[in-house]
Design a protein around this motif. Structure first.
Motif, PDB file in Angstrom:
ATOM      1  N   THR A 109     -15.126  66.541 111.368  1.00  0.00           N
ATOM      2  CA  THR A 109     -15.597  65.315 112.016  1.00  0.00           C
ATOM      3  C   THR A 109     -16.558  65.641 113.154  1.00  0.00           C
ATOM      4  N   LEU A 110     -16.222  66.648 113.940  1.00  0.00           N
ATOM      5  CA  LEU A 110     -17.090  67.066 115.035  1.00  0.00           C
ATOM      6  C   LEU A 110     -18.450  67.511 114.497  1.00  0.00           C
ATOM      7  N   TYR A 111     -18.441  68.334 113.441  1.00  0.00           N
ATOM      8  CA  TYR A 111     -19.690  68.813 112.852  1.00  0.00           C
ATOM      9  C   TYR A 111     -20.534  67.648 112.333  1.00  0.00           C
ATOM     10  N   ARG A 112     -19.893  66.675 111.705  1.00  0.00           N
ATOM     11  CA  ARG A 112     -20.641  65.501 111.219  1.00  0.00           C
ATOM     12  C   ARG A 112     -21.265  64.739 112.375  1.00  0.00           C
ATOM     13  N   GLN A 113     -20.542  64.628 113.478  1.00  0.00           N
ATOM     14  CA  GLN A 113     -21.071  63.935 114.648  1.00  0.00           C
ATOM     15  C   GLN A 113     -22.290  64.663 115.214  1.00  0.00           C
ATOM     16  N   VAL A 114     -22.235  65.995 115.248  1.00  0.00           N
ATOM     17  CA  VAL A 114     -23.361  66.789 115.755  1.00  0.00           C
ATOM     18  C   VAL A 114     -24.576  66.585 114.850  1.00  0.00           C
ATOM     19  N   ILE A 115     -24.370  66.635 113.545  1.00  0.00           N
ATOM     20  CA  ILE A 115     -25.474  66.442 112.599  1.00  0.00           C
ATOM     21  C   ILE A 115     -26.075  65.045 112.770  1.00  0.00           C
ATOM     22  N   MET A 116     -25.239  64.034 112.846  1.00  0.00           N
ATOM     23  CA  MET A 116     -25.753  62.664 112.992  1.00  0.00           C
ATOM     24  C   MET A 116     -26.440  62.463 114.338  1.00  0.00           C
ATOM     25  N   ASP A 117     -25.969  63.117 115.378  1.00  0.00           N
ATOM     26  CA  ASP A 117     -26.626  63.023 116.675  1.00  0.00           C
ATOM     27  C   ASP A 117     -28.043  63.588 116.599  1.00  0.00           C
ATOM     28  N   HIS A 118     -28.205  64.740 115.966  1.00  0.00           N
ATOM     29  CA  HIS A 118     -29.538  65.343 115.829  1.00  0.00           C
ATOM     30  C   HIS A 118     -30.428  64.504 114.920  1.00  0.00           C
ATOM     31  N   TYR A 119     -29.828  63.845 113.930  1.00  0.00           N
ATOM     32  CA  TYR A 119     -30.601  62.999 113.020  1.00  0.00           C
ATOM     33  C   TYR A 119     -31.084  61.729 113.733  1.00  0.00           C
ATOM     34  N   LYS A 120     -30.179  61.080 114.460  1.00  0.00           N
ATOM     35  CA  LYS A 120     -30.522  59.817 115.129  1.00  0.00           C
ATOM     36  C   LYS A 120     -31.295  60.026 116.430  1.00  0.00           C
ATOM     37  N   ALA A 130     -34.033  70.456 111.245  1.00  0.00           N
ATOM     38  CA  ALA A 130     -35.323  70.654 111.918  1.00  0.00           C
ATOM     39  C   ALA A 130     -35.165  70.525 113.434  1.00  0.00           C
ATOM     40  N   SER A 131     -34.401  69.544 113.859  1.00  0.00           N
ATOM     41  CA  SER A 131     -34.149  69.340 115.283  1.00  0.00           C
ATOM     42  C   SER A 131     -33.428  70.553 115.882  1.00  0.00           C
ATOM     43  N   MET A 132     -32.399  71.015 115.187  1.00  0.00           N
ATOM     44  CA  MET A 132     -31.630  72.163 115.664  1.00  0.00           C
ATOM     45  C   MET A 132     -32.480  73.435 115.685  1.00  0.00           C
ATOM     46  N   MET A 133     -33.285  73.609 114.645  1.00  0.00           N
ATOM     47  CA  MET A 133     -34.123  74.805 114.548  1.00  0.00           C
ATOM     48  C   MET A 133     -35.121  74.853 115.703  1.00  0.00           C
ATOM     49  N   THR A 134     -35.792  73.736 115.988  1.00  0.00           N
ATOM     50  CA  THR A 134     -36.789  73.759 117.063  1.00  0.00           C
ATOM     51  C   THR A 134     -36.129  74.064 118.402  1.00  0.00           C
ATOM     52  N   GLN A 135     -34.941  73.548 118.605  1.00  0.00           N
ATOM     53  CA  GLN A 135     -34.214  73.853 119.843  1.00  0.00           C
ATOM     54  C   GLN A 135     -33.863  75.327 119.926  1.00  0.00           C
ATOM     55  N   ALA A 136     -33.413  75.868 118.800  1.00  0.00           N
ATOM     56  CA  ALA A 136     -32.909  77.241 118.785  1.00  0.00           C
ATOM     57  C   ALA A 136     -33.997  78.290 118.968  1.00  0.00           C
ATOM     58  N   ALA A 159     -22.877  73.556 112.975  1.00  0.00           N
ATOM     59  CA  ALA A 159     -22.437  72.300 112.365  1.00  0.00           C
ATOM     60  C   ALA A 159     -22.921  72.168 110.926  1.00  0.00           C
ATOM     61  N   LEU A 160     -23.952  72.925 110.576  1.00  0.00           N
ATOM     62  CA  LEU A 160     -24.503  72.844 109.218  1.00  0.00           C
ATOM     63  C   LEU A 160     -23.810  73.779 108.229  1.00  0.00           C
ATOM     64  N   GLN A 161     -22.819  74.546 108.680  1.00  0.00           N
ATOM     65  CA  GLN A 161     -22.198  75.516 107.777  1.00  0.00           C
ATOM     66  C   GLN A 161     -21.522  74.860 106.576  1.00  0.00           C
ATOM     67  N   GLY A 162     -21.088  73.630 106.696  1.00  0.00           N
ATOM     68  CA  GLY A 162     -20.461  72.926 105.577  1.00  0.00           C
ATOM     69  C   GLY A 162     -21.411  72.644 104.425  1.00  0.00           C
ATOM     70  N   VAL A 163     -22.711  72.711 104.689  1.00  0.00           N
ATOM     71  CA  VAL A 163     -23.707  72.470 103.641  1.00  0.00           C
ATOM     72  C   VAL A 163     -23.555  73.500 102.519  1.00  0.00           C
ATOM     73  N   ALA A 164     -23.053  74.666 102.844  1.00  0.00           N
ATOM     74  CA  ALA A 164     -22.865  75.724 101.842  1.00  0.00           C
ATOM     75  C   ALA A 164     -22.011  75.242 100.666  1.00  0.00           C
ATOM     76  N   LYS A 165     -21.160  74.239 100.901  1.00  0.00           N
ATOM     77  CA  LYS A 165     -20.297  73.709  99.840  1.00  0.00           C
ATOM     78  C   LYS A 165     -21.064  72.802  98.871  1.00  0.00           C
ATOM     79  N   PHE A 166     -22.292  72.452  99.230  1.00  0.00           N
ATOM     80  CA  PHE A 166     -23.095  71.540  98.423  1.00  0.00           C
ATOM     81  C   PHE A 166     -24.438  72.191  98.087  1.00  0.00           C
ATOM     82  N   PRO A 167     -24.470  73.022  97.051  1.00  0.00           N
ATOM     83  CA  PRO A 167     -25.683  73.800  96.734  1.00  0.00           C
ATOM     84  C   PRO A 167     -26.966  72.971  96.648  1.00  0.00           C
TER      85      PRO A 167
END
Length: 145
Positions: A8-19, A73-79, A116-124
């Motif tokens: 849930t936390l990871y989803r919130q982080v992803i949605m925060d960067h998206y919105k 993209a948002s996370m990458m530019t920050q990093a 937060a994006l590590q869960g994407v690995a479950k969805f090729p």
């Protein structure tokens, strides 16, 4: 923390960067520009970067796509801001390993929100969405070399 709470936390982080994307826009003067798209799903990114003395001093993006693509993209530019080009590319390789579900050295570079994006690995099918901005960044860094 239980797996459900972490998910849930990871989803919130992803949605925060998206919105509320960080570094949205373009760098106008003396920038490297990379345009990439993923024709399978329609994600597209317009990345601009400023590299000085072997260091990424600024990175901004524009584009359209799914929440994973735009959040990544948002996370990458920050990093990558402030990183030496070599370290930015290394971080990209760590990110790819994470996307493929491989072990990666968590201590080598701080992933921050990127984890937060590590869960994407479950969805090729979604890995291409998450890696689009990273591929654009690598292309921009290689153009500078």
């Amino acid at each position: 923390m239980s797996f459900n709470n972490l998910d849930t936390l990871y989803r919130q982080v992803i949605m925060d960067h998206y919105k509320n994307p960080r570094n949205k826009g373009a760098i106008e003067e003396d920038s490297i520009t990379v345009d990439m798209n993923n024709p399978t799903c329609g994600d597209r990114i317009h990345l601009t970067m400023k590299i000085e003395d072997g260091k990424v001093v600024n990175a901004k993006f524009d584009g359209e796509g799914c929440s994973i693509s735009m959040a990544s993209a948002s996370m990458m530019t920050q990093a990558v801001k402030g990183l030496e080009v070599e370290k930015a590319i290394k971080l990209s390789h760590i990110f790819y390993d994470m996307m493929l579900g491989k072990d990666y050295d968590e201590d080598e570079l701080d992933l921050g929100d990127i984890e937060a994006l590590q869960g994407v690995a479950k969805f090729p099918a979604r890995i291409k969405c998450a890696t689009l901005a990273w591929k654009a960044m690598e292309k921009g860094c290689q153009a500078e070399e």
